[in-house]
Design a protein around this motif. Structure first.
Motif, PDB file in Angstrom:
ATOM      1  N   PRO A 196       0.836  -1.199   0.000  1.00  0.00           N
ATOM      2  CA  PRO A 196       0.000   0.000   0.000  1.00  0.00           C
ATOM      3  C   PRO A 196       0.876   1.258   0.000  1.00  0.00           C
ATOM      4  N   ILE A 197       0.341   2.332  -0.553  1.00  0.00           N
ATOM      5  CA  ILE A 197       1.119   3.550  -0.682  1.00  0.00           C
ATOM      6  C   ILE A 197       1.607   4.053   0.675  1.00  0.00           C
ATOM      7  N   GLU A 198       0.803   3.878   1.732  1.00  0.00           N
ATOM      8  CA  GLU A 198       1.215   4.329   3.063  1.00  0.00           C
ATOM      9  C   GLU A 198       2.478   3.615   3.525  1.00  0.00           C
ATOM     10  N   ASP A 199       2.565   2.323   3.245  1.00  0.00           N
ATOM     11  CA  ASP A 199       3.763   1.560   3.620  1.00  0.00           C
ATOM     12  C   ASP A 199       4.988   2.047   2.856  1.00  0.00           C
ATOM     13  N   LEU A 201       5.466   5.036   1.583  1.00  0.00           N
ATOM     14  CA  LEU A 201       5.838   6.353   2.108  1.00  0.00           C
ATOM     15  C   LEU A 201       6.622   6.230   3.408  1.00  0.00           C
ATOM     16  N   GLU A 202       6.185   5.363   4.286  1.00  0.00           N
ATOM     17  CA  GLU A 202       6.793   5.252   5.610  1.00  0.00           C
ATOM     18  C   GLU A 202       8.145   4.562   5.595  1.00  0.00           C
ATOM     19  N   ARG A 224       0.315  15.780   4.151  1.00  0.00           N
ATOM     20  CA  ARG A 224       0.053  14.533   4.872  1.00  0.00           C
ATOM     21  C   ARG A 224       1.050  13.451   4.474  1.00  0.00           C
ATOM     22  N   GLU A 225       1.263  13.284   3.173  1.00  0.00           N
ATOM     23  CA  GLU A 225       2.147  12.229   2.688  1.00  0.00           C
ATOM     24  C   GLU A 225       3.604  12.513   3.049  1.00  0.00           C
ATOM     25  N   MET A 228       4.468  11.550   6.494  1.00  0.00           N
ATOM     26  CA  MET A 228       4.581  10.104   6.698  1.00  0.00           C
ATOM     27  C   MET A 228       5.972   9.579   6.357  1.00  0.00           C
TER      28      MET A 228
END
Length: 324
Positions: A196-199, A201-202, A224-225, A228
């Motif tokens: 996922p994009i959140e993973d 980014l982090e 926001r991104e 992260m």
């Protein structure tokens, strides 16, 4: 003797391409080096042309197409085509084409040039060496960050994203990527992981963007991104400028939210957000992704090939829209 078809070219193209066009077609006008067409220039050109070659910097609107009664094809000298009202062209029976594939490697190479340049502070070092003020080598001088073994994050795993990921093998970098669907890595490559994009980014130490510009990708990377991402991470963009909220990026770089950025494209190109040019942790290029002599000639010849097909009543090689 049959009269040659009429073509309008918005910008000067590399000479082998211009030669091919002059030999085959009647040009509405001769484009000049670094000349940007005005709205009146475009209207006159479109009104006369049976084929048009345009660039990403040229907005092709419904009104412009409406004033082009003879027009059969708009050949975009680019992979992206959000500068063209494709729906309007389709309604009017006008073919739209682009130039995929030929600039994949050049853009992937430039992505790595930006990544290495910002990680190893190459632009700062070049300026210092040229200034005459460099005192000589010292153990704590111009320290950058390692690239080898770090995690590469990619958003958008199309042709260019995959080419960038393939080059990461030489740096022993695991690759995390976000895309609409997983892709199959080449044989022998086991380090591409769909997340996922959140993973992405982090976890990425270097984040590289390779998505087309659309309503869903505009400002894909904003405050926001950026928050992260790791404070030690670097953001690289060789896709389209408006994918990043440039004001948010400037704030993140100034405040240390992320470590640095390498940019080849900009939100309001050719304008660049005030202050970015003064930050030492940013490398800025003037949209050089496809800028090799070989690639720019191939792009032009692909436009020629698409135009020749359409004007002869054949299907284009690289259609963006489908007719009928």
């Amino acid at each position: 003797m049959t009269q040659p078809k009429t073509i309008y070219i918005t910008r000067l193209l590399p000479e082998p391409v211009m030669t091919a066009l002059r030999e085959r077609y009647a040009l509405v006008s001769e484009p000049l080096e670094n000349q940007i067409p005005t709205g009146d220039d475009q209207r006159r050109g479109f009104a006369q042309a049976e084929a048009v070659i345009c660039t990403l910097a040229d907005p092709i609107t419904d009104d412009l197409l409406a004033a082009a009664p003879r027009l059969k094809i708009v050949a975009n000298y680019a992979v992206g085509y959000n500068n063209i009202d494709v729906a309007a062209a389709t309604r009017r029976g006008i073919v739209v084409t682009n130039t995929p594939d030929v600039l994949t490697d050049a853009t992937a190479d430039l992505t790595w040039a930006l990544l290495l340049a910002v990680a190893r502070r190459m632009v700062e070092g070049d300026q210092w060496a040229r200034s005459g003020q460099w005192p000589g080598w010292a153990p704590t001088q111009m320290l950058g960050t390692d690239v080898t073994g770090k995690t590469l994050g990619i958003i958008g795993m199309g042709r260019i994203g995959q080419a960038v990921a393939l080059r990461a093998q030489g740096f022993r970098m695991p690759v995390l990527y976000a895309s609409r669907r997983p892709c199959s890595p080449p044989p022998g490559v086991s380090t591409w992981v769909h997340r996922p994009i959140e993973d992405v980014l982090e976890q990425a130490d270097f984040l590289s963007l390779h998505v087309p510009l659309s309503d869903t990708t505009r400002h894909l990377i904003g405050s926001r991104e950026l928050a992260m991402m790791k404070p030690t991470a670097f953001l690289i963009n060789t896709s389209r400028g408006p994918v990043i909220d440039e004001a948010a990026l400037f704030a993140a770089l100034r405040e240390g939210t992320i470590a640095g950025a390498g940019l080849d494209v900009y939100e309001r190109e050719p304008l660049i957000t005030d202050g970015l040019e003064a930050l030492p942790n940013v490398v800025l290029l003037p949209h050089l992704g496809s800028a090799t002599q070989q690639v720019r000639i191939k792009m032009g010849m692909l436009c020629v090939e698409n135009i020749a097909a359409v004007l002869a009543g054949r299907p284009p090689v690289n259609p963006v829209n489908r007719q009928g």
